[in-house]
Enzyme design. Structure first.
Site, mmCIF file in Angstrom:
data_model
loop_
_atom_site.group_PDB
_atom_site.id
_atom_site.type_symbol
_atom_site.label_atom_id
_atom_site.label_comp_id
_atom_site.label_asym_id
_atom_site.label_seq_id
_atom_site.Cartn_x
_atom_site.Cartn_y
_atom_site.Cartn_z
ATOM 1 N N SER A 1 0.824 -1.198 0.000
ATOM 2 C CA SER A 1 0.000 0.000 0.000
ATOM 3 C C SER A 1 0.867 1.260 0.000
ATOM 4 O O SER A 1 2.052 1.220 0.327
ATOM 5 C CB SER A 1 -0.939 -0.005 1.214
ATOM 6 O OG SER A 1 -0.214 -0.259 2.408
ATOM 7 N N HIS B 1 4.127 -0.917 3.564
ATOM 8 C CA HIS B 1 3.296 0.284 3.428
ATOM 9 C C HIS B 1 4.238 1.467 3.229
ATOM 10 O O HIS B 1 5.033 1.786 4.122
ATOM 11 C CB HIS B 1 2.444 0.470 4.681
ATOM 12 C CG HIS B 1 1.571 1.690 4.670
ATOM 13 N ND1 HIS B 1 0.362 1.725 4.000
ATOM 14 C CD2 HIS B 1 1.725 2.908 5.249
ATOM 15 C CE1 HIS B 1 -0.202 2.919 4.174
ATOM 16 N NE2 HIS B 1 0.615 3.658 4.929
ATOM 17 N N GLU C 1 0.749 5.603 1.013
ATOM 18 C CA GLU C 1 0.061 6.621 1.806
ATOM 19 C C GLU C 1 0.268 8.013 1.208
ATOM 20 O O GLU C 1 1.365 8.380 0.791
ATOM 21 C CB GLU C 1 0.594 6.595 3.245
ATOM 22 C CG GLU C 1 -0.093 7.590 4.169
ATOM 23 C CD GLU C 1 0.305 7.373 5.613
ATOM 24 O OE1 GLU C 1 0.062 6.251 6.113
ATOM 25 O OE2 GLU C 1 0.872 8.288 6.227
ATOM 26 N N PHE D 1 11.110 14.982 10.652
ATOM 27 C CA PHE D 1 10.043 14.003 10.832
ATOM 28 C C PHE D 1 10.404 12.994 11.920
ATOM 29 O O PHE D 1 9.577 12.634 12.765
ATOM 30 C CB PHE D 1 9.790 13.244 9.524
ATOM 31 C CG PHE D 1 9.106 14.056 8.456
ATOM 32 C CD1 PHE D 1 8.165 15.014 8.777
ATOM 33 C CD2 PHE D 1 9.407 13.850 7.120
ATOM 34 C CE1 PHE D 1 7.533 15.764 7.793
ATOM 35 C CE2 PHE D 1 8.784 14.595 6.128
ATOM 36 C CZ PHE D 1 7.845 15.547 6.464
ATOM 37 N N ASP E 1 -2.840 13.564 16.939
ATOM 38 C CA ASP E 1 -2.112 14.571 17.707
ATOM 39 C C ASP E 1 -2.992 15.780 17.973
ATOM 40 O O ASP E 1 -3.827 16.162 17.142
ATOM 41 C CB ASP E 1 -0.862 15.028 16.951
ATOM 42 C CG ASP E 1 0.121 13.889 16.734
ATOM 43 O OD1 ASP E 1 0.296 13.089 17.676
ATOM 44 O OD2 ASP E 1 0.692 13.797 15.640
#
Length: 289
Positions: free
Chosen positions: A12, A262, A14, A212, A105
């Protein structure tokens, strides 16, 4: 790792919901490029405190209508049971059958977490409201959630999400396969055996990667960090090195029997596609167990 080998592999990609018309056009190009390798599904992120709610919904429904299953991220932070139920009903009516359920968050300055405080409560609510309509994905943290008090608590929190009704999980990205293997071993000892799919972050920009990683608690091994620092602004070398490092890691994971991959695309096609092609995933799927 034995528990993970029983599950059929899935792959997959994102995306995050674009903010501008130009971003929408770019995402369409990226989507078409990635759709060409026939992934099992796409997923679309949900901003802190639901800040991208409308853009997430628009992006999910648009992508889903184009022929590849698309899973919205759904956060409980800052929301109410009524607002979550509204989204679940909307997605069900449009044929969405997979949800990525997250705590989410809090935006800066927001003091209240909402009626549903934790991801396990969100999973439980989805099951109560929608039954088995959705395949529920949850987050997993091989290097442990940055806000977890300790490793044991984090594992127990994950188990609660599974007990609440989660079908499978996607991990935060990592660069050390051993952290994933150890995490799975710990889960097996707790008799938690849902598919846990590694999240993969292609390396394309060093400063962004550091930012990140600092936010989400992902460890960048010293040898990777030092090599990326040495390249400075040489983007071609960073890209090439990143592809080699991530491809090698993915190969180790696949050889060990992980139930898929993913890719966190950051709305870019080529970094993930290049790794996909180096791994020969399309050919591998023909003989996947």
């Amino acid at each position: 790792m034995e528990s993970q080998k029983q599950f059929k592999r899935r792959f997959s990609f994102e995306f995050f919901p674009p903010k501008t018309d130009q971003g929408k056009d770019k995402l369409q190009v990226v989507r078409d490029r990635l759709a060409g390798v026939n992934p099992d599904f796409f997923s679309v992120t949900f901003g802190a405190g639901g800040s991208t709610r409308d853009r997430t919904v628009e992006t999910v429904l648009n992508l889903h209508k184009q022929g590849i299953s698309t899973a919205p991220h759904l956060s409980c932070v800052g929301g109410t049971r009524e607002s979550v139920a509204e989204l679940l009903d909307l997605y069900k009516a449009n044929g969405i059958n997979r949800i990525v359920a997250l705590r989410g968050d809090l935006p800066s300055g927001m003091g209240a977490s909402g009626e549903l405080r934790y991801a396990n409560e969100l999973v439980e609510f989805i099951r109560e409201h929608s039954g088995d309509t959705f395949n529920i994905e949850v987050a997993a943290y091989p290097e442990f959630h940055p806000q977890a008090r300790n490793a044991e608590d984090d594992l127990k929190n994950f188990a609660r999400k599974v007990q609440a009704g989660a079908n499978s999980a996607i991990t935060q990205y990592f660069f050390n396969p051993d952290s994933y293997f150890y995490f799975i071993d710990r889960l097996e000892k707790m008799n938690v055996t849902i598919p846990v799919v590694p999240g993969i972050m292609p390396i394309v920009n060093f400063s962004s990667l550091v930012r990140f990683s600092d936010m989400c608690g992902a460890d960048i091994p010293r040898w990777i960090r030092k090599q990326l620092e040495a390249y400075g602004d040489d983007t071609d070398s960073i890209r090439k090195f990143g592809e080699e490092v991530i491809t090698d890691m993915c190969q180790k994971l696949l050889d060990a029997g992980v139930p898929g991959l993913h890719f966190y695309t950051l709305n870019q096609a080529e970094p993930s596609i290049n790794i996909w092609q180096y791994l020969g995933i399309s050919e591998r799927e023909k003989i996947a167990f």
